[in-house]
Design a protein around this motif. Structure first.
Motif, PDB file in Angstrom:
ATOM      1  N   LYS A  51       0.805  -1.221   0.000  1.00 13.99           N
ATOM      2  CA  LYS A  51       0.000   0.000   0.000  1.00 13.99           C
ATOM      3  C   LYS A  51       0.841   1.275   0.000  1.00 13.99           C
ATOM      4  O   LYS A  51       0.319   2.357  -0.201  1.00 13.99           O
ATOM      5  N   ARG A  52       2.131   1.157   0.291  1.00  9.96           N
ATOM      6  CA  ARG A  52       3.030   2.312   0.365  1.00  9.96           C
ATOM      7  C   ARG A  52       2.616   3.274   1.471  1.00  9.96           C
ATOM      8  O   ARG A  52       2.826   4.478   1.366  1.00  9.96           O
ATOM      9  N   GLU A  53       1.998   2.741   2.524  1.00  3.12           N
ATOM     10  CA  GLU A  53       1.658   3.596   3.659  1.00  3.12           C
ATOM     11  C   GLU A  53       1.592   2.752   4.925  1.00  3.12           C
ATOM     12  O   GLU A  53       1.346   1.546   4.891  1.00  3.12           O
ATOM     13  N   THR A  54       1.834   3.405   6.059  1.00  6.33           N
ATOM     14  CA  THR A  54       1.768   2.734   7.361  1.00  6.33           C
ATOM     15  C   THR A  54       0.681   3.309   8.249  1.00  6.33           C
ATOM     16  O   THR A  54       0.312   2.702   9.242  1.00  6.33           O
ATOM     17  N   LYS A  55       0.227   4.506   7.909  1.00  4.07           N
ATOM     18  CA  LYS A  55      -0.712   5.262   8.753  1.00  4.07           C
ATOM     19  C   LYS A  55      -0.070   5.598  10.110  1.00  4.07           C
ATOM     20  O   LYS A  55      -0.764   5.745  11.113  1.00  4.07           O
ATOM     21  N   ILE A  56       1.245   5.716  10.121  1.00  2.00           N
ATOM     22  CA  ILE A  56       1.990   6.074  11.333  1.00  2.00           C
ATOM     23  C   ILE A  56       2.867   7.291  11.022  1.00  2.00           C
ATOM     24  O   ILE A  56       3.521   7.345   9.985  1.00  2.00           O
ATOM     25  N   ILE A  57       2.865   8.245  11.930  1.00  4.86           N
ATOM     26  CA  ILE A  57       3.696   9.438  11.827  1.00  4.86           C
ATOM     27  C   ILE A  57       4.718   9.410  12.963  1.00  4.86           C
ATOM     28  O   ILE A  57       4.405   9.042  14.096  1.00  4.86           O
TER      29      ILE A  57
ATOM     30  N   LEU B 256      -1.026  14.328  18.522  1.00  9.75           N
ATOM     31  CA  LEU B 256      -1.786  13.080  18.645  1.00  9.75           C
ATOM     32  C   LEU B 256      -3.251  13.268  18.302  1.00  9.75           C
ATOM     33  O   LEU B 256      -3.837  12.480  17.544  1.00  9.75           O
ATOM     34  N   GLU B 257      -3.870  14.307  18.841  1.00 11.40           N
ATOM     35  CA  GLU B 257      -5.296  14.530  18.610  1.00 11.40           C
ATOM     36  C   GLU B 257      -5.599  14.741  17.130  1.00 11.40           C
ATOM     37  O   GLU B 257      -6.543  14.148  16.592  1.00 11.40           O
ATOM     38  N   THR B 258      -4.792  15.556  16.470  1.00 14.12           N
ATOM     39  CA  THR B 258      -5.024  15.826  15.049  1.00 14.12           C
ATOM     40  C   THR B 258      -4.798  14.582  14.202  1.00 14.12           C
ATOM     41  O   THR B 258      -5.580  14.285  13.286  1.00 14.12           O
ATOM     42  N   LEU B 259      -3.751  13.843  14.501  1.00 12.06           N
ATOM     43  CA  LEU B 259      -3.460  12.634  13.720  1.00 12.06           C
ATOM     44  C   LEU B 259      -4.530  11.569  13.921  1.00 12.06           C
ATOM     45  O   LEU B 259      -4.982  10.932  12.960  1.00 12.06           O
ATOM     46  N   GLU B 260      -4.944  11.361  15.174  1.00 12.95           N
ATOM     47  CA  GLU B 260      -5.982  10.357  15.434  1.00 12.95           C
ATOM     48  C   GLU B 260      -7.281  10.701  14.727  1.00 12.95           C
ATOM     49  O   GLU B 260      -7.976   9.815  14.220  1.00 12.95           O
ATOM     50  N   ASN B 261      -7.610  11.982  14.679  1.00 11.95           N
ATOM     51  CA  ASN B 261      -8.837  12.416  13.999  1.00 11.95           C
ATOM     52  C   ASN B 261      -8.785  12.171  12.490  1.00 11.95           C
ATOM     53  O   ASN B 261      -9.810  12.213  11.820  1.00 11.95           O
ATOM     54  N   ASN B 262      -7.579  11.918  11.983  1.00 14.74           N
ATOM     55  CA  ASN B 262      -7.408  11.683  10.551  1.00 14.74           C
ATOM     56  C   ASN B 262      -6.929  10.264  10.239  1.00 14.74           C
ATOM     57  O   ASN B 262      -6.430   9.994   9.148  1.00 14.74           O
ATOM     58  N   GLY B 263      -7.099   9.362  11.216  1.00  9.68           N
ATOM     59  CA  GLY B 263      -6.795   7.950  10.977  1.00  9.68           C
ATOM     60  C   GLY B 263      -5.332   7.577  11.055  1.00  9.68           C
ATOM     61  O   GLY B 263      -4.940   6.516  10.567  1.00  9.68           O
ATOM     62  N   TYR B 264      -4.515   8.424  11.673  1.00 15.54           N
ATOM     63  CA  TYR B 264      -3.089   8.139  11.826  1.00 15.54           C
ATOM     64  C   TYR B 264      -2.730   7.914  13.288  1.00 15.54           C
ATOM     65  O   TYR B 264      -3.424   8.399  14.190  1.00 15.54           O
ATOM     66  N   GLU B 265      -1.634   7.207  13.504  1.00 14.39           N
ATOM     67  CA  GLU B 265      -1.093   7.022  14.838  1.00 14.39           C
ATOM     68  C   GLU B 265       0.253   7.728  14.939  1.00 14.39           C
ATOM     69  O   GLU B 265       0.889   8.026  13.918  1.00 14.39           O
ATOM     70  N   LEU B 266       0.670   7.985  16.169  1.00 11.82           N
ATOM     71  CA  LEU B 266       1.901   8.730  16.415  1.00 11.82           C
ATOM     72  C   LEU B 266       2.881   7.878  17.205  1.00 11.82           C
ATOM     73  O   LEU B 266       2.507   7.248  18.190  1.00 11.82           O
ATOM     74  N   ILE B 267       4.137   7.856  16.760  1.00 11.85           N
ATOM     75  CA  ILE B 267       5.198   7.296  17.580  1.00 11.85           C
ATOM     76  C   ILE B 267       6.198   8.412  17.858  1.00 11.85           C
ATOM     77  O   ILE B 267       6.398   9.296  17.017  1.00 11.85           O
ATOM     78  N   VAL B 268       6.789   8.392  19.042  1.00  9.69           N
ATOM     79  CA  VAL B 268       7.743   9.426  19.441  1.00  9.69           C
ATOM     80  C   VAL B 268       9.129   8.801  19.490  1.00  9.69           C
ATOM     81  O   VAL B 268       9.326   7.749  20.104  1.00  9.69           O
ATOM     82  N   CYS B 269      10.079   9.441  18.835  1.00 12.27           N
ATOM     83  CA  CYS B 269      11.405   8.862  18.656  1.00 12.27           C
ATOM     84  C   CYS B 269      12.481   9.829  19.147  1.00 12.27           C
ATOM     85  O   CYS B 269      12.299  11.038  19.131  1.00 12.27           O
ATOM     86  N   SER B 270      13.628   9.260  19.531  1.00  8.62           N
ATOM     87  CA  SER B 270      14.776  10.070  19.906  1.00  8.62           C
ATOM     88  C   SER B 270      16.039   9.259  19.653  1.00  8.62           C
ATOM     89  O   SER B 270      16.051   8.043  19.829  1.00  8.62           O
TER      90      SER B 270
END
Length: 327
Positions: A56-62, A82-96
């Motif tokens: 699909k060339r997508e993960t739905k993860i930001i 998080l709120e904006t992404l969830e409202n648009n069908g995406y999930e968030l991961i936090v990286c460092s």
């Protein structure tokens, strides 16, 4: 691990039929879909995310990339994302950390929001050249696959300095942020521009790093040379809180001997006594707008760089002085 081939064998159908059924395609009857889903559940089938991503060339993860997780700054910023992404069908991961940078070239995420000094601008531009969609919060980059949502650091720093000068302060210290920090550099640039307009100001810079201990060290350095009321602009609230902590153990009082203004209006600043004067902006809105920009880039929609508005929060930590020398 169970594959769709195993499901197809048990169901007596083709692999493509199983794939259609698992993805809810109307090409398969409801009866066949129900039977395939039941077999998949029976076999404890787990979809292969990597294979689905390739197809699909997508993960739905930001990914949100931060320099570190310390301090009280990030909570509201990430909540806005998080709120904006969830409202648009995406999930968030936090990286460092540099090891997490591979999430972009390996396409483990659909795009990234960058507030991370460990990324060089050259590295980000290289990713953008390869088609990766990015939003930067900590630098200015010109590329069609990159948008920027930046704080109006210069306006905030100018407000803080003008506030000190208007209240009669003529001996001013500035505690800087870490070297290489875009926000610190922009704030410091604005501070120096104000000082150029007020050459009569006794002005000193003290190197900090945006963390409380550097604020404590700055406070110690200031009181060692103290001979009159002084004002201090800490380029973030964390360092200002560090100054409070140190001065609380001395006979020097905030708002009387040492007048302090910060930047960020983190939650703890509201409960300091005297109340810390600071520069405020909506961290939640900042994160939300950054997410909106990234989603537009991913969708191929036009987007323009944006700045986050800042305001001054007065506080009793800065009082009017007459400039007379005294302890």
């Amino acid at each position: 691990m169970v594959s769709i081939k195993d499901i197809a064998k048990k169901a007596g159908v083709s692999i493509s039929t199983v794939s259609y059924a698992l993805n809810g395609s109307p090409k398969v009857t409801e009866e066949t879909t129900a039977r395939i889903l039941a077999i998949a559940k029976e076999l404890n089938y787990v979809p292969n995310a990597a294979a689905r991503t390739l197809k699909k060339r997508e993960t739905k993860i930001i990914g949100a990339f931060l320099t570190n997780y310390s301090g009280a700054f990030y909570g509201q910023l990430l909540q806005g994302m998080l709120e904006t992404l969830e409202n648009n069908g995406y999930e968030l991961i936090v990286c460092s950390g540099k090891q997490s940078h591979r999430f972009l070239p390996e396409r483990m995420i659909d795009g990234a929001i960058i507030l991370d000094q460990t990324f060089s601008s050259e590295e980000l531009l290289n990713y953008a050249d390869r088609g990766h969609k990015l939003v930067v919060l900590d630098r200015e980059l010109d590329h069609p696959n990159i948008s920027q949502v930046l704080l109006d650091n210069k306006a905030g720093a100018t407000l803080a300095m003008d506030y000190l000068i208007e209240r009669g302060h003529r001996k001013i210290y500035v505690v800087t942020g870490p070297k290489g920090s875009y926000d610190s550099d922009q704030r410091l640039k604005a501070v120096r521009q104000v000082i150029e307009r007020h050459p009569h100001i006794d002005y000193t810079e003290i190197e900090g790093d945006f963390h409380k201990p550097s604020g404590e060290r700055a406070a110690q350095q200031i009181i060692e040379k103290y001979d009159q009321p002084v004002a201090v602009f800490c380029l973030n609230d964390e360092m200002a809180i560090g100054m409070y902590n140190f001065l609380d153990k001395t006979d020097y009082k905030v708002g009387e001997h040492i007048h302090i203004i910060g930047f960020d209006n983190i939650e703890v600043s509201r409960y300091t006594r005297p109340r810390l004067a600071t520069i405020e902006y909506s961290k939640r809105k900042w994160g939300s707008i950054a997410s909106e920009h990234l989603l537009k880039l991913i969708a191929g929609e036009p987007v323009e760089p944006e700045r986050i508005y800042v305001t001054l929060i007065p506080g009793e930590s800065v009082q009017i002085v007459d400039g007379t020398v005294g302890s």
